[in-house]
Design a protein around this motif. Structure first.
Motif, PDB file in Angstrom:
ATOM      1  N   LEU A  29      14.323  46.159  12.723  1.00 54.96           N
ATOM      2  CA  LEU A  29      15.586  45.554  13.158  1.00 54.96           C
ATOM      3  C   LEU A  29      16.082  46.095  14.489  1.00 54.96           C
ATOM      4  CD1 LEU A  29      17.463  45.388   9.749  1.00 54.96           C
ATOM      5  CD2 LEU A  29      16.321  43.518  10.951  1.00 54.96           C
ATOM      6  N   GLU A  30      15.657  47.297  14.869  1.00 53.86           N
ATOM      7  CA  GLU A  30      16.114  47.884  16.132  1.00 53.86           C
ATOM      8  C   GLU A  30      15.177  47.605  17.304  1.00 53.86           C
ATOM      9  OE1 GLU A  30      16.812  52.041  15.387  1.00 53.86           O
ATOM     10  OE2 GLU A  30      18.731  51.631  14.418  1.00 53.86           O
ATOM     11  N   ASN A  31      14.108  46.890  17.072  1.00 50.74           N
ATOM     12  CA  ASN A  31      13.142  46.594  18.137  1.00 50.74           C
ATOM     13  C   ASN A  31      12.850  45.103  18.184  1.00 50.74           C
ATOM     14  OD1 ASN A  31      12.271  49.309  19.237  1.00 50.74           O
ATOM     15  ND2 ASN A  31      12.103  49.617  17.040  1.00 50.74           N
ATOM     16  N   VAL A  32      13.844  44.345  18.599  1.00 47.67           N
ATOM     17  CA  VAL A  32      13.753  42.894  18.671  1.00 47.67           C
ATOM     18  C   VAL A  32      13.981  42.486  20.116  1.00 47.67           C
ATOM     19  CG1 VAL A  32      14.765  40.747  17.830  1.00 47.67           C
ATOM     20  CG2 VAL A  32      14.641  42.715  16.318  1.00 47.67           C
ATOM     21  N   TYR A  33      13.189  41.544  20.616  1.00 49.59           N
ATOM     22  CA  TYR A  33      13.351  41.073  21.987  1.00 49.59           C
ATOM     23  C   TYR A  33      14.383  39.949  22.027  1.00 49.59           C
ATOM     24  CZ  TYR A  33      12.444  39.266  26.629  1.00 49.59           C
ATOM     25  OH  TYR A  33      12.586  38.857  27.924  1.00 49.59           O
ATOM     26  N   GLY A  35      15.776  36.984  24.378  1.00 52.15           N
ATOM     27  CA  GLY A  35      15.465  36.183  25.556  1.00 52.15           C
ATOM     28  C   GLY A  35      16.632  36.046  26.512  1.00 52.15           C
ATOM     29  N   GLN A  36      17.845  36.121  26.014  1.00 51.66           N
ATOM     30  CA  GLN A  36      19.015  36.018  26.878  1.00 51.66           C
ATOM     31  C   GLN A  36      19.263  37.319  27.633  1.00 51.66           C
ATOM     32  OE1 GLN A  36      21.781  32.658  24.779  1.00 51.66           O
ATOM     33  NE2 GLN A  36      22.286  34.748  24.314  1.00 51.66           N
ATOM     34  N   CYS A  37      19.124  38.449  26.915  1.00 53.24           N
ATOM     35  CA  CYS A  37      19.331  39.758  27.540  1.00 53.24           C
ATOM     36  C   CYS A  37      18.098  40.206  28.338  1.00 53.24           C
ATOM     37  CB  CYS A  37      19.626  40.813  26.482  1.00 53.24           C
ATOM     38  SG  CYS A  37      21.207  40.611  25.645  1.00 53.24           S
ATOM     39  N   LYS A  38      16.961  39.603  28.031  1.00 52.25           N
ATOM     40  CA  LYS A  38      15.680  39.954  28.666  1.00 52.25           C
ATOM     41  C   LYS A  38      15.283  41.398  28.367  1.00 52.25           C
ATOM     42  CE  LYS A  38      15.412  36.006  30.944  1.00 52.25           C
ATOM     43  NZ  LYS A  38      15.159  34.899  30.111  1.00 52.25           N
ATOM     44  N   GLY A  39      15.522  41.820  27.129  1.00 50.03           N
ATOM     45  CA  GLY A  39      15.160  43.173  26.754  1.00 50.03           C
ATOM     46  C   GLY A  39      15.207  43.390  25.256  1.00 50.03           C
ATOM     47  N   THR A  40      14.897  44.602  24.869  1.00 54.89           N
ATOM     48  CA  THR A  40      14.878  44.975  23.467  1.00 54.89           C
ATOM     49  C   THR A  40      16.303  45.231  22.983  1.00 54.89           C
ATOM     50  OG1 THR A  40      12.719  45.992  23.769  1.00 54.89           O
ATOM     51  CG2 THR A  40      13.928  46.612  21.794  1.00 54.89           C
ATOM     52  N   THR A  41      16.587  44.771  21.787  1.00 53.09           N
ATOM     53  CA  THR A  41      17.912  44.913  21.207  1.00 53.09           C
ATOM     54  C   THR A  41      17.791  45.161  19.711  1.00 53.09           C
ATOM     55  OG1 THR A  41      20.111  43.894  21.051  1.00 53.09           O
ATOM     56  CG2 THR A  41      18.223  42.439  20.768  1.00 53.09           C
ATOM     57  N   VAL A  65      28.195  41.174  24.518  1.00 51.34           N
ATOM     58  CA  VAL A  65      28.414  40.051  25.435  1.00 51.34           C
ATOM     59  C   VAL A  65      27.389  38.943  25.235  1.00 51.34           C
ATOM     60  CG1 VAL A  65      29.574  41.417  27.195  1.00 51.34           C
ATOM     61  CG2 VAL A  65      27.090  41.164  27.270  1.00 51.34           C
ATOM     62  N   CYS A  66      26.373  39.174  24.423  1.00 51.58           N
ATOM     63  CA  CYS A  66      25.309  38.201  24.221  1.00 51.58           C
ATOM     64  C   CYS A  66      25.461  37.473  22.884  1.00 51.58           C
ATOM     65  CB  CYS A  66      23.943  38.891  24.285  1.00 51.58           C
ATOM     66  SG  CYS A  66      22.551  37.773  23.962  1.00 51.58           S
ATOM     67  N   LEU A  67      25.216  38.188  21.799  1.00 54.95           N
ATOM     68  CA  LEU A  67      25.248  37.641  20.442  1.00 54.95           C
ATOM     69  C   LEU A  67      24.337  36.423  20.283  1.00 54.95           C
ATOM     70  CD1 LEU A  67      29.049  37.959  19.605  1.00 54.95           C
ATOM     71  CD2 LEU A  67      27.214  39.542  19.023  1.00 54.95           C
ATOM     72  N   GLY A  68      23.262  36.371  21.076  1.00 53.61           N
ATOM     73  CA  GLY A  68      22.320  35.259  21.010  1.00 53.61           C
ATOM     74  C   GLY A  68      21.416  35.338  19.791  1.00 53.61           C
ATOM     75  N   GLN A  69      20.762  34.243  19.514  1.00 51.19           N
ATOM     76  CA  GLN A  69      19.824  34.167  18.399  1.00 51.19           C
ATOM     77  C   GLN A  69      18.555  34.951  18.730  1.00 51.19           C
ATOM     78  OE1 GLN A  69      20.115  32.439  15.391  1.00 51.19           O
ATOM     79  NE2 GLN A  69      22.238  32.045  15.936  1.00 51.19           N
ATOM     80  N   VAL A  70      18.124  35.793  17.793  1.00 52.35           N
ATOM     81  CA  VAL A  70      16.878  36.532  17.948  1.00 52.35           C
ATOM     82  C   VAL A  70      16.076  36.398  16.665  1.00 52.35           C
ATOM     83  CG1 VAL A  70      17.753  38.204  19.630  1.00 52.35           C
ATOM     84  CG2 VAL A  70      17.964  38.701  17.207  1.00 52.35           C
ATOM     85  N   GLY A  71      14.778  36.675  16.755  1.00 47.61           N
ATOM     86  CA  GLY A  71      13.922  36.584  15.584  1.00 47.61           C
ATOM     87  C   GLY A  71      12.858  37.659  15.605  1.00 47.61           C
ATOM     88  N   ARG A  72      12.271  37.866  14.460  1.00 48.74           N
ATOM     89  CA  ARG A  72      11.202  38.859  14.319  1.00 48.74           C
ATOM     90  C   ARG A  72      10.241  38.360  13.271  1.00 48.74           C
ATOM     91  NH1 ARG A  72      10.490  44.646  15.530  1.00 48.74           N
ATOM     92  NH2 ARG A  72       8.281  44.817  15.131  1.00 48.74           N
ATOM     93  N   PHE A  73       8.953  38.461  13.549  1.00 44.70           N
ATOM     94  CA  PHE A  73       7.886  38.046  12.645  1.00 44.70           C
ATOM     95  C   PHE A  73       7.177  39.300  12.154  1.00 44.70           C
ATOM     96  CE2 PHE A  73       3.496  36.677  11.845  1.00 44.70           C
ATOM     97  CZ  PHE A  73       3.721  35.588  11.030  1.00 44.70           C
ATOM     98  N   VAL A  74       7.130  39.486  10.845  1.00 39.48           N
ATOM     99  CA  VAL A  74       6.435  40.624  10.249  1.00 39.48           C
ATOM    100  C   VAL A  74       5.192  40.069   9.572  1.00 39.48           C
ATOM    101  CG1 VAL A  74       6.611  42.599   8.700  1.00 39.48           C
ATOM    102  CG2 VAL A  74       8.663  41.765   9.864  1.00 39.48           C
TER     103      VAL A  74
END
Length: 80
Positions: A29-33, A35-41, A65-74
């Motif tokens: 959960l702490e290592n998600v990319y 796309g809006q921030c262009k970094g790990t969040t 300031v982002c709160l954009g949609q992110v995803g992670r595939f395990v």
């Protein structure tokens, strides 16, 4: 005021997530990319579903300031 919702997992996804150690859950959960921030969040308000033995997590970027949609595939191999 931001309202947080509880994570929603399908029953199969919940069983897969339960197999992951607390330390690994934190790392996932702490290592998600973002796309809006262009970094790990960090992901919060995560929901999950199972697809072909893998776990797909969707949530929000933790950057205020982002709160954009992110995803992670395990990958399914993680749960073998």
């Amino acid at each position: 005021m931001t309202h947080l919702k509880l994570p929603v997992f399908t029953s199969i996804a919940a069983k897969l997530w339960a197999k992951v150690s607390a330390e690994d859950k934190k790392a996932i959960l702490e290592n998600v990319y973002c796309g809006q921030c262009k970094g790990t969040t960090t992901m919060f308000n995560a929901s999950g579903k199972a697809e072909r033995g893998a776990l797909v997590l969707n949530g929000l970027c933790a950057v205020a300031v982002c709160l954009g949609q992110v995803g992670r595939f395990v990958e399914a191999g993680w749960f073998a």
